[in-house]
Design a protein around this motif. Structure first.
Motif, short mmCIF file in Angstrom:
data_model
loop_
_atom_site.label_atom_id
_atom_site.label_comp_id
_atom_site.label_asym_id
_atom_site.label_seq_id
_atom_site.Cartn_x
_atom_site.Cartn_y
_atom_site.Cartn_z
N CYS A 212 0.83 -1.20 0.00
CA CYS A 212 0.00 0.00 0.00
C CYS A 212 0.87 1.26 0.00
N SER A 213 1.90 1.30 0.85
CA SER A 213 2.71 2.52 0.91
C SER A 213 3.54 2.68 -0.36
N PHE B 153 -2.05 3.50 8.30
CA PHE B 153 -3.36 3.58 8.97
C PHE B 153 -4.40 2.80 8.17
N ALA B 154 -4.38 2.97 6.85
CA ALA B 154 -5.38 2.29 6.01
C ALA B 154 -5.23 0.78 6.12
N VAL C 74 -10.66 6.12 9.40
CA VAL C 74 -9.73 6.45 8.32
C VAL C 74 -9.06 7.78 8.61
N ASN C 75 -7.77 7.90 8.31
CA ASN C 75 -7.12 9.20 8.42
C ASN C 75 -6.79 9.76 7.04
N PRO D 270 -6.63 -2.28 1.37
CA PRO D 270 -7.72 -2.30 2.34
C PRO D 270 -8.89 -3.18 1.91
N LEU D 271 -9.20 -3.15 0.63
CA LEU D 271 -10.33 -3.95 0.14
C LEU D 271 -10.06 -5.44 0.36
N PHE D 272 -8.86 -5.88 -0.01
CA PHE D 272 -8.51 -7.29 0.13
C PHE D 272 -8.44 -7.69 1.61
#
Lengths: 613, 214
Positions: free
Chosen positions: A337-338, A375-376, A387-388, A402-404
């Motif tokens: 993600c990052s 965070f996500a 969520v931030n 996040p979805l997975f």
């Protein structure tokens, strides 16, 4: 990733590992009816008084059916309680803004959402909910739904740990003890810390600031009831809102009892924001330090529960093996993600956005790319949903994580309690698969896993994926699936079109079924259809998962334990971790990959081609 | 049946007790401690001027457009932007045409008209930023300057963004660039514990500091 990003990640994982054992030991005392804690002098009288008022005999244990019944009854009563307050908030105290009652479908959706620990929010907190609704109708569930999750996890762990028994503990005792000894004391300290960072905690009406520089703007005209003023085109559908140029001289500064609500929202993995912007709102997450401890509190109890599992089953290696599996999945998510967010959006780069800055749309400067991605990942590994940053504006692969995570069932540390019982379902399946591979009767910690147990485990998993995919498919082909986010009109395009529009729908039902509550928030979800279907999906995701799991606990607790032999499959160590990882990923990947391919995956390639929708 | 009634009583009583303890005693306790120990922060970190008028919160962005002020990040909070009662982001995705290129309604003659549907895309924001800060067509623009934050109330801009705006402010106020940059540094909130998060320049505090110079 920058050096400071690695340092932050190391600090996070290191601190989490450090608190896991003490938290587990404390949980062990809290979840034992006669357990002693250092808070006994203050809380024991309150605890006993509570039992007396409730008419509960703390020493009397329940079998799985009684335990489940108590839990369902309690959830029903609290749900109705919240629904009633939301509908009647106009007549109730602490409503300085004078908000009117919440509409029936939104009240249903919200009551269910908070009861199920989802905290999906189809409303804007600061302009819909009175202080009383926030403090009582919603906060009660932040505590109660967290305590219920922990109680269910404790019951399942007892089912695994005990043998030749019938009972799994007492629901009411677990509920009360968890709330009093675990949640309240931590929240009290945590909330005060959050205020020290700049989070508000007051009961005054909103303030109004006189802007330093008045703002000239052209916006749509509204009448005094906030309805749009339109021209008189005889064709009603073609009427346009009239525009006016306005000079804004004031800014509303929303106030309220935020800190006390945020502390339990994070610790109890509820995630429901006080403000619409949730943990991105500066009053709800003022500094990087408040952000760090909010992230830590999401995982704190869930992480401790894995140690509790090891402690109760007399196999600490098993607890740590489960923890390690979770951490591997967590780290892969964070890194992907990052990386995706730091790489940014080539379409925007071409327009002139600095390449090194990454994707800042929907992110706050003080958190930057890395803390937004971290965070996500955490909020969807757990069933938190705070969520931030706005997940909807993430790059396709950044939003894929996040979805997975949610579709895997939020078993990476997971929601308080829910994460552990979700993961134990996978453990049972992993053990079952291992047994099939070597041709022996599968055993879990000396107990034979039989067809009834596997059926219950599979039922819990299948209900989830059937509901996510079923609802998402239905919404995708229906007019109600794409309401206009502003007017709520049906079938007139979502905020986003193309694969991203589909991803929004898939995300909504994954979040609802997983009891997460975060959103690709561009979806116009405050409509009758969405409020109702998402409400049902949340109920399915919570209770149709808990009931088979409690049945599994009821079956496990009765089994005899056979002594380990040379052929016993060890549930600690590397082999087990690899097998568990494989089971989690295979089940997750096989169920959802086709849908994911139509959403974020295809969008990733289209973005690199420069396609816009 | 008796057992059933006991259960009902347990459910109702526990709801009421939890409401009193968790929703009454607990928030009030936090409120009392917060109001005593952190009075300013618990009430919104408000900035007031000499006669007591509230000019804003240190934590909430305001709109600034003239040349003598540093500009906040673009905002999607409420219809006007920077609406403290309606926090939120655009929620537009990475392949959104609207986000990249914006929406500009035209009338029958092809002229731009005011419309609720109008929206400045990243392309428009970049052009405006380059013009107001005297940047070349080829200069990269800091991402935070042309994207909307998650809350729409992000009080900070990146240090790079402030550096690019500083010459404009220095010129408009007839100040030395170094004087302006000193104030920028003085109003930069550093990373937490030295490593957490990203340093950011607090725009409202900085602009008020600039105003108090004259």
């Amino acid at each position: 990733m920058h050096t400071t990003d690695w340092l932050q990640l190391t600090l996070y994982v290191g601190l989490l590992a450090l608190i896991t054992k003490p938290m587990g030991l404390y949980l062990h005392r809290v979840l034992d009816t006669d357990g002693r804690t250092w808070l006994d002098p203050i809380l024991k009288p309150l605890e006993n008084f509570t039992y007396k008022l409730m008419g509960v005999k703390p020493g009397k244990e329940q079998n799985w059916k009684q335990f489940t019944f108590s839990m369902l009854l309690f959830s029903l009563v609290t749900c109705v309680f919240t629904y009633a307050i939301l509908r009647l908030q106009y007549y109730l105290p602490l409503n300085p803004q004078g908000f009117s009652g919440v509409s029936p479908d939104l009240a249903f959706n919200t009551a269910v959402s908070f009861t199920t620990n989802t905290n999906w929010q189809a409303y804007t907190g600061e302009s819909t909910m009175s202080y009383f609704s926030q403090m009582v109708a919603l906060v009660i569930h932040n505590f109660a739904s967290a305590a219920v999750g922990i109680a269910i996890a404790a019951a399942l762990v007892r089912g695994v740990a005990r043998h030749s028994a019938k009972t799994l503990g007492n629901f009411w005792v677990d509920l009360v003890r968890t709330t009093y000894y675990l949640l309240l004391p931590i929240c009290l300290v945590f909330a005060v810390f959050l205020v020290s960072q700049g989070m508000v905690q007051n009961l005054k009406a909103n303030d109004t600031a006189k802007l330093v520089e008045p703002m000239k703007t052209t916006i749509g005209q509204v009448d005094k009831d906030n309805n749009p003023v339109t021209d008189n085109n005889p064709d009603v559908t073609k009427r346009k809102q009239l525009m006016e140029t306005k000079t804004v001289t004031e800014q509303t500064i929303s106030q309220g009892p935020v800190a006390s609500q945020v502390a339990i929202k994070m610790l109890g993995t509820n995630g429901g924001g006080y403000f619409n912007g949730n943990a991105s709102h500066p009053f709800e997450n003022p500094t990087p330090l408040s952000n760090f401890f909010q992230m830590l509190s999401i995982f704190a109890i869930g992480s401790g529960l894995t140690y509790y599992l090891g402690l109760m089953t007399g196999n600490k290696g098993h607890g740590w093996a489960v923890w390690t599996t979770m951490m591997i999945l967590f780290l892969v998510g964070v890194l992907l993600c990052s990386w995706a967010e730091a790489s940014g959006n080539p379409i925007h780069h071409k327009l002139g956005v600095a390449v090194a800055d990454g994707n800042m749309e929907g992110k706050e400067v003080r958190f930057g790319i890395f803390n937004s991605a971290l965070f996500a990942t955490i909020t969807t590994d757990a069933s938190c949903g705070a969520v931030n940053s706005m997940h909807d504006s993430f790059t396709p692969l950044g939003g894929f994580v996040p979805l997975f995570n949610m579709q895997l069932g939020e078993i990476v540390i997971g929601g308080v309690g829910a994460g552990l019982y979700g993961m134990l379902v996978f453990v049972v399946l992993a053990v079952f698969i291992a047994g099939l591979m070597v041709g022996r009767t599968p055993e879990y910690l000396g107990k034979k896993i039989q067809s009834y147990d596997v059926k219950m485990a599979m039922l819990a998993l299948l209900v989830l994926s059937a509901s996510i995919l079923g609802f998402a498919a239905w919404a995708s082909v229906s007019k109600w699936g794409a309401p206009n986010p502003i007017t709520g009109e049906l079938g007139d395009g979502t905020n986003n079109s193309g694969p991203h529009g589909f991803a929004e729908i898939l995300y909504a039902f994954s979040s609802a079924n997983g009891n997460n509550g975060s959103a690709f928030a561009g979806l116009g979800a405050n409509s009758l259809w969405y409020n109702t279907t998402i409400g049902i999906a949340m109920l399915i995701g919570r209770f149709l998962m808990i009931v088979p799991i409690m049945a599994l606990a009821g079956s496990l607790v009765q089994k005899k334990i056979s002594p380990p032999s040379a052929g016993t499959f060890p549930v600690s160590g590397l082999t087990f971790i690899v097998l568990l990882l494989g089971t989690v990923l295979l089940v997750g990947a096989l169920n959802y990959l086709p849908a994911l391919a139509l959403g974020p995956i295809v969008e990733h390639f289209l973005m690199h081609q420069g396609t816009l929708f | 049946m008796k057992e059933f009634l006991t259960e009902i009583r347990g459910a109702i009583m526990s709801t009421l007790i939890l409401a009193v303890v968790c929703c009454g005693a607990y928030p009030v306790a936090v409120w009392a401690i917060a109001q005593i120990a952190f009075h300013d922060k618990a009430n919104g970190s408000l900035i007031t001027d000499a006669d007591g008028t509230i000019r804003g919160s240190r934590l909430l962005a305001q709109s600034f457009s003239s040349n003598k002020y540093f500009q906040s990040r673009p905002s999607n909070a409420g219809a006007t932007g920077y609406d403290g009662a309606s926090s939120g982001g655009t929620n537009l995705g990475p392949t959104s045409e609207k986000l990249a290129n914006g929406v500009h309604m035209k009338n029958d003659k092809g002229k731009d008209v005011d419309d609720t549907g109008n929206f400045d895309g990243i392309k428009d924001l970049i052009a405006a930023y380059r013009t107001s800060n005297d940047l070349k067509e080829t200069d990269e623009v800091p991402a935070d300057a042309v994207t909307r934050s998650a809350s729409g109330l992000d009080p900070h801009i990146s240090v790079r963004n402030a550096e690019l705006q500083a010459p404009r402010i220095a010129k408009a106020r007839n100040l030395g660039l170094e004087r302006v940059m000193e104030l920028v540094r003085a109003n930069t909130d550093g990373a937490g514990l030295g490593i957490l998060g990203v340093p950011g320049v607090n725009v409202l505090a900085l602009n008020l500091a600039l105003d108090s110079l004259q």
